[in-house]
Design an enzyme around this catalytic site. Structure first.
Site, short mmCIF file in Angstrom:
data_model
loop_
_atom_site.label_atom_id
_atom_site.label_comp_id
_atom_site.label_asym_id
_atom_site.label_seq_id
_atom_site.Cartn_x
_atom_site.Cartn_y
_atom_site.Cartn_z
N TYR A 1 22.21 17.53 49.27
CA TYR A 1 21.64 16.43 50.03
C TYR A 1 20.48 16.81 50.95
O TYR A 1 19.52 16.05 51.08
CB TYR A 1 22.75 15.78 50.88
CG TYR A 1 22.26 14.77 51.86
CD1 TYR A 1 21.91 13.48 51.44
CD2 TYR A 1 22.11 15.07 53.22
CE1 TYR A 1 21.45 12.53 52.35
CE2 TYR A 1 21.65 14.14 54.12
CZ TYR A 1 21.32 12.87 53.70
OH TYR A 1 20.86 11.95 54.58
N CYS B 1 17.91 21.26 61.95
CA CYS B 1 16.56 21.73 62.22
C CYS B 1 15.72 22.09 61.01
O CYS B 1 16.25 22.42 59.94
CB CYS B 1 16.57 22.97 63.10
SG CYS B 1 17.37 22.69 64.65
N GLY C 1 15.35 16.89 60.74
CA GLY C 1 15.64 16.64 62.15
C GLY C 1 14.68 15.62 62.71
O GLY C 1 13.46 15.79 62.58
N ASN D 1 16.92 27.38 63.21
CA ASN D 1 17.71 26.47 62.38
C ASN D 1 19.02 27.15 62.06
O ASN D 1 19.03 28.24 61.48
CB ASN D 1 16.96 26.16 61.07
CG ASN D 1 17.82 25.42 60.07
OD1 ASN D 1 18.68 24.64 60.46
ND2 ASN D 1 17.60 25.67 58.79
N GLY D 2 20.14 26.50 62.47
CA GLY D 2 21.45 27.08 62.18
C GLY D 2 22.36 26.98 63.36
O GLY D 2 22.14 26.17 64.26
#
Lengths: 465, 465, 465, 465
Positions: free
Chosen positions: B252, B10, B37, B111-112
């Site tokens: 990345y 996310c 995402g 997010n997570g």
């Protein structure tokens, strides 16, 4: 957020391969030619009796799914991917064109632009053929369907006598595939083998590599090749004027991994960067490209100049067509929607900024400001092609005279306009030298206004196509 | 044609800006977070009285057009872009989640990954809350809607006491925007100013740059920030365990132009390449990256080793989701649908091939073969991260134990499997050193199996989410 | 071009049939209940372990195709088709609602309207349940998911103690189907057998006939039926107040071929026409209906009066939602987009025009003018229901007080407004007599303002739902 | 769930009206002609300089929205709505056809079928015109675009000399609208006035009524009318053979409110019912129609026989194209997806069942069984047209010889096959008498095999179109 780049008008593909799923291979071939046109895509397949067609607006991967591929059964096929300016973005211009003719069904895919399309079009109307589009590719299709000649071989030769300008064609009949390249060799076209018995034709060799085909050779300027059950046969090599390969294929269009005249375009572009470094050195700390297309030239410039290659701009990989308009705030940030600077690399640096070409000049200035805002103390812009001072009438959407910055301004004026510390373009000689084929002929119309073909007819009218 | 890369789950965004078109800015913010995402996207906007929402499956640019943006009027908003594995690609998992609660409307973007989601979920069911999805983000939303506390401030603090694992949240109420980062600081979250009076929160600083906002600072691990008409206010800094920033953000995930701890990720990745060159030199002629993500590390390796940087693989820029399956022929050519080699650069060369990570190891082998087929005489693979030997339970889709090649094989075995002349990974020390913050804490779970949070609950079950 | 008719809010369907393709039968069941709601449709199926759902905006035939039906495997299912006013036409209000609960998955489909939804909603919010929609059906779903009771049987009984108003429910759990009808029996619900071992529940018997099921009986007011592997079982018959069946099911809503209390609605409507002829005769040459809904009443009127039945208005069969706005010219022709007169039948005739109801009164006037323009010399309007003077608060979208023509005007005023030679409505007594069950209780709220349920709560607020 | 009815192939519309929004009026005109074709729809508009076109697959209301209508600015337009068998449901067959010709742009809409299309098509191919579709309407378009004649007037007259078969055309040029009807007058075409200065042409008068235009007269068989700024002008009345109006327009096709030869089709169909009652009385209790098309004939039969008219079958109003296949169970219930019986009306009754035609005979049997299952003790089927023993080659999709039940079976055999107590068809004489114009000529090809046009060419081939 438009690129300031010339736009191509098409990629063509053809295959004759009884042992393969020809529509599927055509799909992946077009997929690898997507950079040559993003407006519409189509595939026509013959099973020896009839031709089935699917074409739609959109990217290749949007136009085709397993459902639309399923009816495309047969053993020979052609495919097409098309770019067009917004004005004529219409399904009726999408290719291949398929018609029934007195010799049976016919499908045509075309890359290029006929300079005498207006005259040929008028001839067709006078002959009583109603035309459904503004496309010169429909003109070609109807010329073949109704032109003189008792056989397709004859009809194609008659066509080549009549047509002026740029054309790489893949032509599909009930039982044969034809590949046709104009006598000037303006755009690339090559042929290869697939599997034991199959043959494939494509605008660029990258399409052959993608489907695991072996590159055989380029189709010669002026050549007509027919591929049927006995393999390829050269129908004719029409008398050829001076060779006039489009230099922009070398500069920007063709994919870097495609082969032209025995070398990759990547190598040609690295060589352009080297030439540029020799012609127009700069006293600087780093060399950075405008990603992605100028990367090879920047690598070449760095190699030849000894100035370290670096990245200074990050391109938003997911950027694509958005229908959301930026508001005033965003218009001011503008170019940052597409590029973001890497401040750590730029801070306090004297930068050589490499781009492969400048057309309208509307994005270079904002990029330069972005670099300065990120801390670059000097920006020396180097362009790996000569100034574009003339439009193209041979199949490239290059913008019109009033839009071309190098038509309107001198180089010092452009330098000023872009806000760079120095600006230099690669010379035409340097560009030709970098192709590694200085003796071959090239079309240099957009740089010099001297076109290989008579274009007086084209200039007279405003094209909608 | 899948990448052999970990996948993020996310990107979050939030804005409070009475003078701006907040939905439009959120759109462009999400647009620049698209790499975090690509499955679904959504925006929730409050006008001070009610919250309006639009979310759908697809890329940000597909989900929104002017029609869907028009009803999203207000002065505060949050947005979300979501990745998910195919299995649970469903609209009911798309975010933000919006509910009506006793304190009024509430929207949450997350997010997570919570490691104790299973327990919290069970608590909610026992409390009589029906849940509509398998998403731990709905669990968070219902915990906030119905959890203890008379105010949102209190509810958020209670939530942070209960939650274990990774979470960066943007929370929208009728009249306030909250930014919340887990106490370990597992994923990035930053805050900036937009215009005279506006504030913006985002997963990465690239989203701030894109909309012309000024980066202010990172949200601290364990911090809750509330933004209302009086500007930002730190609601709480929850007691923080050791810092544990995700190292894959450095390797990345995050965009190279995003700032973390005061430097761009690009600089961090160039430094990784340098470390790698020092640790694992190679006797070779050129250094080439696997494009695009390994380019900075390859540049760093080239700089530190003195071996020239070059390009050896061209990536199909237009590749994207296709619904057409390759047939057997195409499966054999496989990787060429995505990458094509540049024979002129590779012919007769000893190549250092740089990649940033290897997860399953299914694409590296074909790439190596491609290089050899194109004439490379030696291929020395260098990876700018340590071997991934453990899955991630904190919000990254990293593959499971049996899929991880470095879990199944020793490095010599992998070397053999990939068919390289030599293979070396960056050491964990080298990686940490390259961050420039060797003293800061990092989550190194996927390398060492030592996670900063208790994950025994997570391991017990098979996740659908 | 809107009908001047009350609008229903839903049709429900449920099936337990191990030997059948339950999703497919549910589809065709909903297809035959399409007249009860055209906004959204959905089907939830259980395979004994989990519930799968597909729902979308649109007509049943638009929402489902073989692809969306395929994943809906199982042996028990519920389906729902929903009408709603434009304002709240949103996917989040589409049904069935599906949630995970402490007792496992739960799906609910609801036809009706709770009059105490506001209070129940507030209770849920106070209990800490975040609500995602404005729908009272989500309130029901969360009440069941989290309400008191250790079993579904208990939870449903508790729900019936708490709920006020109209509700026909089909409830799906992992392994059982429940059918629930409110104690007043406001809307119809019936049960039948399908095949050897299957059972089916539906709003109207026409859905049973459509799938070849045998009508068994109506679900009793206040009854909860559970259907599991041992067949149907009456869980409870809640203490019932006076019966109060909605009279508009008799007048307009239910399909003419559906059975209520042992007779078809067609027969009931023919009887309404007969009563109307007796109460309000007219001296005329022909009886014509407003097609299609008033056809049976017109036939009844013709039979009882001896005046010949004829057709005078042709309805455009293909009319449907168009997004094209009429311009001024077309607004003037207006009603002719929907109806065209048959001049040969009307020329010089004294016409009895039968309609089943008048709500706002905005289409009757134009129809009368159409008849006069086509040559009718007298128009006597007869309406087979009493004047609608009050809104409905029990699940029918009937328009609000200021919109109801019979609330604003006396009958002579309406007569004048419509431009008819005479106007008469069926009396409430006549209507009840025509049902054939004068002793049964009926809801007559919209005619008299006396509702069977306390509606003071509802009136206080403006509904969005 | 298909109707057992012949299918029409088109409706045409044209308008010349400088003071109107001609595209909008064309839309509503097509909307009212939707019953003549549901496969595709299109509108072409001229603004005096160029013709703009929008056409797509789908119903009129699906093909057009305000966005697609907006570019269609001008003061003259034609529109078309098309039916086709599934096989050739393709966009390239959708109309109008628009081409550029030597005389400028040209658009053509066609209702009918040319019997010498094959020859004309071959001529075009030989003349060198490539054809893009299998449609005879493209043949007409190219004949006009390229045929002999210096003016459109001349070209249309030449066309009429060459064409055999059924054609009602609306033809649009840059500045004129033409209406053309074949010399046999096979299908209807009429002209009317709209507003002060506008003129309109349509297949049926219902389209005139719908847009508030005044019916002026029918276009005469063999007539060409041109409408330009000076109003309508008869270009020619081609020498006419015997009049041969399609009898199925009287029986089923045209909307009941459309006028042909001075009376509505509704009146003609009531008269058919009366004739049928006289020719084939039945001893029965009620007369019921197969809804909706047989309602007028049933009313006529009831009137003439004195047997009460009633409804016995309810048609699902919302039925439409569904992509869901019935399974075996549903195939057995079959016809009930479309019709449901009204048991109370049928129980113990001797029923006269009126249908307007029987083509394949595959739905009548199931309907009869439905009536018997619902309690009908006798079923006497009466059909208000003669037995269909031959296909149509003039624009109606009537099924082929082997499909036609009356070609394969005698009437007693059909009686037996359908399971009726008695079966009678209206005689051809009775049908002609019911038109009120016994002296006019009619095409009776499908009843007698005697066609007004030579059809030997057509029979030789299998049509795809």
């Amino acid at each position: 957020m438009m690129d300031d780049k010339p736009q191509h008008e098409c990629g063509v593909f053809g295959i004759y391969a009884p042992d393969e799923d020809v529509a599927r291979l055509t799909f992946f071939g077009l997929y690898s030619l997507q950079h040559r046109g993003q407006e519409s895509a189509g595939i026509a397949v013959s099973n020896g009796r009839r031709i089935n067609l699917h074409k739609e607006m959109g990217l290749v991967a949007q136009v085709f799914d397993e459902n639309s591929l399923r009816p495309l059964q047969g053993h020979l096929a052609i495919g097409h991917t098309r770019y067009s300016t917004t004005g004529s973005s219409k399904l009726q211009n999408a290719q291949p064109f398929v018609v029934e003719s007195a010799l049976g069904p016919l499908a045509v895919g075309h890359n290029g632009n006929l300079t005498n399309a207006h005259d040929l079009r008028q001839e067709l109307l006078n002959r009583g053929v109603g035309l459904t589009s503004s496309s010169d590719s429909e003109v070609i299709t109807q010329m073949l369907a109704g032109g003189e000649g008792r056989t397709w071989d004859e009809k194609l030769r008659v066509f080549m006598v009549r047509a002026q300008g740029a054309y790489c064609l893949t032509v599909l009949t009930k039982d044969a595939l034809f590949a046709v390249r104009d006598p000037w060799g303006l755009h690339p076209l090559c042929i290869g083998r697939v599997g034991e018995t199959g043959w494939v034709v494509a605008s660029e060799s990258c399409a052959l590599a993608t489907i695991g085909a072996q590159f055989e050779r380029e189709v010669a300027p002026g050549e007509i090749i027919a591929i049927g059950e006995d393999g390829p046969r050269t129908v004719a090599r029409m008398p050829a004027p001076d060779r006039a390969m489009c230099l922009f294929e070398y500069i920007y269009f063709a994919r870097p991994d495609s082969l032209v005249e025995g070398q990759t375009l990547h190598a040609a572009r690295v060589a352009q960067g080297r030439e540029l470094a020799r012609e127009s050195p700069a006293d600087a700390d780093i060399v950075i490209p405008v990603p992605d297309s100028a990367v090879p030239a920047a690598i070449g410039y760095a190699q030849a100049s000894g100035i370290p290659y670096s990245e200074g701009l990050i391109k938003n990989r997911y950027i694509g067509r958005t229908f959301i308009q930026p508001d005033d705030r965003l218009r001011k940030v503008g170019i940052q929607l597409k590029f973001n600077p890497l401040a750590d690399n730029l801070e306090g640096k004297r930068v050589v900024l490499i781009d492969d070409s400048i057309v309208r000049g509307n994005t270079s200035g904002p990029i330069v400001r972005l670099l300065r805002d990120a801390g670059a103390v000097e920006v020396h812009m180097r362009v790996s092609s000569p100034p574009i001072r003339h439009p193209c009438f041979l199949g490239v959407d290059m913008a019109s005279y009033p839009e071309l910055i190098a038509h309107r301004m001198s180089i010092p004026e452009i330098e000023d306009f872009l806000g760079v510390d120095s600006l230099a373009y690669l010379s035409l000689d340097g560009l030709v030298r970098a192709t590694g084929h200085a003796d071959a002929g090239f079309c240099q119309g957009c740089f010099t206004g001297r076109y290989p073909v008579d274009i007086h007819l084209v200039e007279k009218e405003t094209f909608e196509n």
